[in-house]
Design an enzyme around this catalytic site. Structure first.
Site, PDB file in Angstrom:
ATOM      1  N   CYS A   1      30.427   9.981  39.930  1.00 31.35           N
ATOM      2  CA  CYS A   1      30.859   9.378  41.400  1.00 31.35           C
ATOM      3  C   CYS A   1      32.341   9.495  41.379  1.00 31.35           C
ATOM      4  O   CYS A   1      33.143   9.180  40.553  1.00 31.35           O
ATOM      5  CB  CYS A   1      30.346   8.027  41.616  1.00 31.35           C
ATOM      6  SG  CYS A   1      30.662   7.413  43.308  1.00 31.35           S
TER       7      CYS A   1
ATOM      8  N   ARG B   1      36.937   3.283  39.976  1.00 31.20           N
ATOM      9  CA  ARG B   1      36.912   2.503  38.745  1.00 31.20           C
ATOM     10  C   ARG B   1      35.868   3.111  37.672  1.00 31.20           C
ATOM     11  O   ARG B   1      35.993   2.531  36.614  1.00 31.20           O
ATOM     12  CB  ARG B   1      36.154   1.282  39.190  1.00 31.20           C
ATOM     13  CG  ARG B   1      36.850   0.428  40.378  1.00 31.20           C
ATOM     14  CD  ARG B   1      35.991  -0.666  40.821  1.00 31.20           C
ATOM     15  NE  ARG B   1      34.844  -0.038  41.855  1.00 31.20           N
ATOM     16  CZ  ARG B   1      33.694  -0.565  42.425  1.00 31.20           C
ATOM     17  NH1 ARG B   1      33.915  -1.764  42.376  1.00 31.20           N
ATOM     18  NH2 ARG B   1      32.930   0.295  43.193  1.00 31.20           N
TER      19      ARG B   1
ATOM     20  N   CYS C   1      27.754   1.105  43.532  1.00 36.59           N
ATOM     21  CA  CYS C   1      28.103   2.308  43.930  1.00 36.59           C
ATOM     22  C   CYS C   1      28.150   2.157  45.514  1.00 36.59           C
ATOM     23  O   CYS C   1      27.205   1.987  46.087  1.00 36.59           O
ATOM     24  CB  CYS C   1      27.132   3.622  43.775  1.00 36.59           C
ATOM     25  SG  CYS C   1      27.558   5.060  44.313  1.00 36.59           S
TER      26      CYS C   1
ATOM     27  N   ASP D   1      34.148   7.179  42.786  1.00 38.08           N
ATOM     28  CA  ASP D   1      34.679   5.736  42.704  1.00 38.08           C
ATOM     29  C   ASP D   1      35.964   5.648  41.702  1.00 38.08           C
ATOM     30  O   ASP D   1      35.758   5.919  40.506  1.00 38.08           O
ATOM     31  CB  ASP D   1      33.483   4.903  42.152  1.00 38.08           C
ATOM     32  CG  ASP D   1      33.824   3.400  42.496  1.00 38.08           C
ATOM     33  OD1 ASP D   1      34.848   2.770  41.811  1.00 38.08           O
ATOM     34  OD2 ASP D   1      33.192   2.621  42.983  1.00 38.08           O
TER      35      ASP D   1
ATOM     36  N   HIS E   1      26.754   4.756  38.697  1.00 37.84           N
ATOM     37  CA  HIS E   1      27.240   3.346  38.584  1.00 37.84           C
ATOM     38  C   HIS E   1      26.530   2.295  39.442  1.00 37.84           C
ATOM     39  O   HIS E   1      26.560   2.684  40.642  1.00 37.84           O
ATOM     40  CB  HIS E   1      28.688   3.496  38.567  1.00 37.84           C
ATOM     41  CG  HIS E   1      29.325   3.569  39.722  1.00 37.84           C
ATOM     42  ND1 HIS E   1      29.871   2.581  40.570  1.00 37.84           N
ATOM     43  CD2 HIS E   1      29.382   4.641  40.491  1.00 37.84           C
ATOM     44  CE1 HIS E   1      30.176   2.771  41.760  1.00 37.84           C
ATOM     45  NE2 HIS E   1      29.909   4.116  41.721  1.00 37.84           N
TER      46      HIS E   1
END
Ligand code: CO
Length: 219
Positions: free
Chosen positions: A42, A46, A101, A44, A98
């Site tokens: 992803c 993080r 998400c 993302d 994750h």
């Protein structure tokens, strides 16, 4: 939060650190890459592929998009998979989702999200395939977490459906496909233990693109 200008200061410090621990670090980078892993994860901020895997530059080929989707008509991810398998000869392809998400969360909303609709459709379809199981979960958070896992599994199947993966596996015995979930609450990487051969056999009933007999038909 890091400021824009700090990034260039960080970069200078990083160069110095790399050279201090390995004098020819950058000369080696120039020589080329030979990664064993393709990581599809992803976007993302993080979920940092290299950092959470503890690998160095050159060790993992990376593709990231919203909610780690492997779309059949996405030229970007399909090019990455083809290049990684045909040219880099990666041994493992990982789809890593994750918990928490945002992409999966958005897909759970019954709402017109504009340009994101066709993208999130991929995940809404995963919900539809597994509606019975998901609707049995009364707790919304459990349903959210389970959809994240099921989305990873479905995207692994999408990787296995590609001709390049099927042909390479039958010829060379690699790559194998793995589904992971990163749990950012604990930092743990969870292996969903996808049975690659069993999934490949199932897939080949309908999607055999290997130009040879399906695995189940072979001696
Ligand atoms: Co995400």
């Amino acid at each position: 939060m890091v400021s824009y200008n700090e990034i260039f200061e960080n970069n200078k410090r990083w160069i110095a650190e790399k050279k201090a621990s390995e004098a020819d670090f950058f000369e080696k980078l120039v020589e080329g890459q030979d990664p064993d892993f393709l990581y599809i994860g992803c976007s993302d901020s993080r979920v940092t592929a290299e950092e959470l895997m503890g690998v160095k530059p050159g060790e993992v080929f990376v593709h990231r998009n919203i909610a780690n989707v492997v779309g059949n008509n996405d030229l970007n991810v399909m090019s990455v998979i083809n290049y990684a398998v045909d040219y880099l000869k990666v041994k493992h392809i990982i789809v890593c989702g994750h918990y928490y998400c945002g992409g999966v969360k958005a897909a759970l909303q019954s709402k017109d999200l504009g340009i994101l609709n066709p993208w999130l459709r991929n995940i809404r379809d995963v919900y539809r395939f597994h509606k019975t199981e998901l609707n049995l979960l009364e707790d919304a958070d459990k349903r959210y977490r389970r959809l994240i896992e099921l989305n990873v599994e479905e995207q692994c199947l999408n990787v296995i459906k590609t001709a390049v993966v099927q042909k390479s596996y039958l010829k060379n015995g690699y790559p194998t496909v793995h589904g992971w979930v990163f749990d950012m609450q604990t930092g743990a990487l969870l292996d969903l233990n996808i049975d690659f051969e069993a999934r490949l056999k199932e897939i080949q009933e309908v999607y055999n693109l290997s130009d040879s007999e399906p695995l189940s038909e072979q001696a």
